[in-house]
Scaffold this active site. Sequence first.
Site, PDB file in Angstrom:
ATOM      1  N   GLU A  73     -27.896  31.540 -20.083  1.00  0.00           N
ATOM      2  CA  GLU A  73     -27.173  31.046 -18.908  1.00  0.00           C
ATOM      3  C   GLU A  73     -28.080  31.104 -17.673  1.00  0.00           C
ATOM      4  O   GLU A  73     -27.666  31.576 -16.611  1.00  0.00           O
ATOM      5  CB  GLU A  73     -25.893  31.863 -18.655  1.00  0.00           C
ATOM      6  CG  GLU A  73     -24.823  31.629 -19.698  1.00  0.00           C
ATOM      7  CD  GLU A  73     -23.449  32.192 -19.324  1.00  0.00           C
ATOM      8  OE1 GLU A  73     -22.476  31.773 -19.932  1.00  0.00           O
ATOM      9  OE2 GLU A  73     -23.367  33.042 -18.412  1.00  0.00           O
ATOM     10  N   GLU A 125     -20.871  29.977 -26.752  1.00  0.00           N
ATOM     11  CA  GLU A 125     -19.992  31.147 -26.620  1.00  0.00           C
ATOM     12  C   GLU A 125     -18.577  30.644 -26.411  1.00  0.00           C
ATOM     13  O   GLU A 125     -18.217  30.234 -25.308  1.00  0.00           O
ATOM     14  CB  GLU A 125     -20.435  32.022 -25.450  1.00  0.00           C
ATOM     15  CG  GLU A 125     -21.756  32.714 -25.696  1.00  0.00           C
ATOM     16  CD  GLU A 125     -22.206  33.527 -24.501  1.00  0.00           C
ATOM     17  OE1 GLU A 125     -21.354  33.931 -23.690  1.00  0.00           O
ATOM     18  OE2 GLU A 125     -23.428  33.744 -24.365  1.00  0.00           O
TER      19      GLU A 125
HETATM   20  C1  GLA Z   1     -21.671  34.948 -20.585  1.00  0.00           C
HETATM   21  C2  GLA Z   1     -22.919  35.576 -21.175  1.00  0.00           C
HETATM   22  C3  GLA Z   1     -22.597  36.568 -22.260  1.00  0.00           C
HETATM   23  C4  GLA Z   1     -21.443  37.452 -21.862  1.00  0.00           C
HETATM   24  C5  GLA Z   1     -20.246  36.586 -21.536  1.00  0.00           C
HETATM   25  C6  GLA Z   1     -19.022  37.374 -21.123  1.00  0.00           C
HETATM   26  O1  GLA Z   1     -21.301  33.876 -21.307  1.00  0.00           O
HETATM   27  O2  GLA Z   1     -23.785  34.597 -21.671  1.00  0.00           O
HETATM   28  O3  GLA Z   1     -23.748  37.330 -22.491  1.00  0.00           O
HETATM   29  O4  GLA Z   1     -21.822  38.186 -20.751  1.00  0.00           O
HETATM   30  O5  GLA Z   1     -20.546  35.783 -20.461  1.00  0.00           O
HETATM   31  O6  GLA Z   1     -18.652  38.271 -22.091  1.00  0.00           O
END
Ligand code: GLA
Length: 588
Positions: free
Chosen positions: A158, A234
């Site tokens: 991210e 995710e």
């Molecule tokens: C983001 C991050 C993950 C985690 C999620 C929340 O998507 O990429 O590593 O922190 O948020 O659980």
Amino acid sequence: MPTFEIGDRDFLLDGRPHQVISGALHYFRVHPDQWADRIRKARLMGLNTIETYVAWNVHAPQRGRFDLDGPRDLGRFLDLVADEGLHAIVRPGPYICAEWDGGGLPGWLLADPDVGVRRHEPRYLSAIEQYYDQLLPLVAERQITRGGTVVAVQVENEYGAYGDDPEYLRALVAMVRDRGIEVPLLTCDQADDAMQERGGLPELHRTVTFGARAAERLELLRRHQPRGPLMCMEFWNGWFDSWGQHHHVAPAETNARDLDDLLAMGASVNVYMFHGGTNFGFTNGANDKGTYAPITTSYDYDAPLAEHGAPTAKYHAMREVIARYAPVPDEVPADPPPAPEAAVGLDRRVPFAAAADLLGVAKGWDHLPTTDELEHWSGFTLYRTRVTAEDRVITFGEVRDRAVVALDGDPVGVLSRAEGTRTLALPARAGELTVLLEDQGRVNYGPRIGEPKGLVGGARTAVREVTAWETVALRLDAVDGALADLLAAAPATPVDEPVAGPAFVAGTFATAAGADHFLRLDGWSKGLVWVNGFLLGRYWSAGPTRTLYVPGPLLRAEGNEIVLLELHAAAGARVAFVAGPDLGPSAP
Ligand code: GLA
């Protein structure tokens, strides 16, 4: 050799369209004796892939050290994934977020303010090269192109939510490719145009992270990734918990419906989390979006497979959905039996003050040092100084993150970053002031990644700056050596006697060897707990968590030793083992 590639619309496995149905499982959040069980249950839910992050600081807890043994044996974990016939996606950061201490970035690396954080800066990049040198060979040799199980690797995490430095991303790509990674390289970013733009590169394959509204989010991704398969890297089917807040749950039916929508569109998915596990020891991270909020010891995440490996209603709901799109094995994992129940009296005590100097080396300073200056990257640190009757107050620039203050052993108060307190009134007398400082977890998201820890920005009283300090970097990652001896020799104390902390409190119990346990600490305030020397992690009456998960492999039939470090107080010294988890109240 098999192949895994990015086609015009799909992932291609040996040239044929392939929908990745993956689940996140972090090997570093699960006892290694339980890896095989959790991976097997992933296959039984219908997943065809396991995704794991790699937390750099798990493998490199100190500068110059790199460890791939036991709980850190990623190669063994990937081999177990292969044994179940599943593929693997590896996300080695260097930054991973993940509610993990510092987002996986080692404290020792960022303690030097000249080292760049998540940008193209030579010292930062050179440390990443060394990390990749030690880690990536084991990933490279397990790629599908070499007869192994790894089908894709993610670069950074991210990144568009943090930075805007394509040169940095390009350098990471070159480093990864130079070390023999030939499978597709992916990036992931939130469903936000600017983040998708900044977080990727044309030569990498973009994916997206979200928990709902799949059609809209995949459409957004399509604008940034015109060619190839759409993937939700995710799919948030639950959420993490922070101390002092409610326990997060997400309804199984809603998750199942959203997953169905996503798979019906032909998209690939990584369910985050399939199995969350536990932030053992001092490994949890923290958020700070204005208020500092450390993550709980449990990382259950309301995931399909609960923290203790039990299939939940969500597991069965998702399994049914997946069965509409892919072959799912007939076998369904059984519910675990209720855990053994027992009350245990902790009948030995040692005041923390009597043990402190066994836990580290005292060091003198002519200024107030951060814990980074002590090269102590997590956990607890003792600070000591002398005060006089004229001092009246003690105030610190910043407390990162929580301090228990005492004068000659008498409690004075608590300073807390989360509560914004950094000044305490002192009794009008001379004595030794002790500050038992807790690093509650390094921030894992946003601009505060890499900030210094400990007592920061000096100390003052009403009349002077306090510069003469002594510190002890406390080694609490295990109960062993001198501390174990001291606790073994402690005289028996009636368990009904109130506990005035900070104090170590210990007891022994017999139980069913190898059985999972749930430890309930009603009536205790805040501290740490070890079972048979292993640091399970932090407990806190602030909740929401009410029970701590004790993995079965830690327990034997006889002579199990439980030790608490209670920072404040308890009415008596009893703990209870209960039949199942209680992660606390969820929001109304
Ligand atoms: C983001 C991050 C993950 C985690 C999620 C929340 O998507 O990429 O590593 O922190 O948020 O659980």
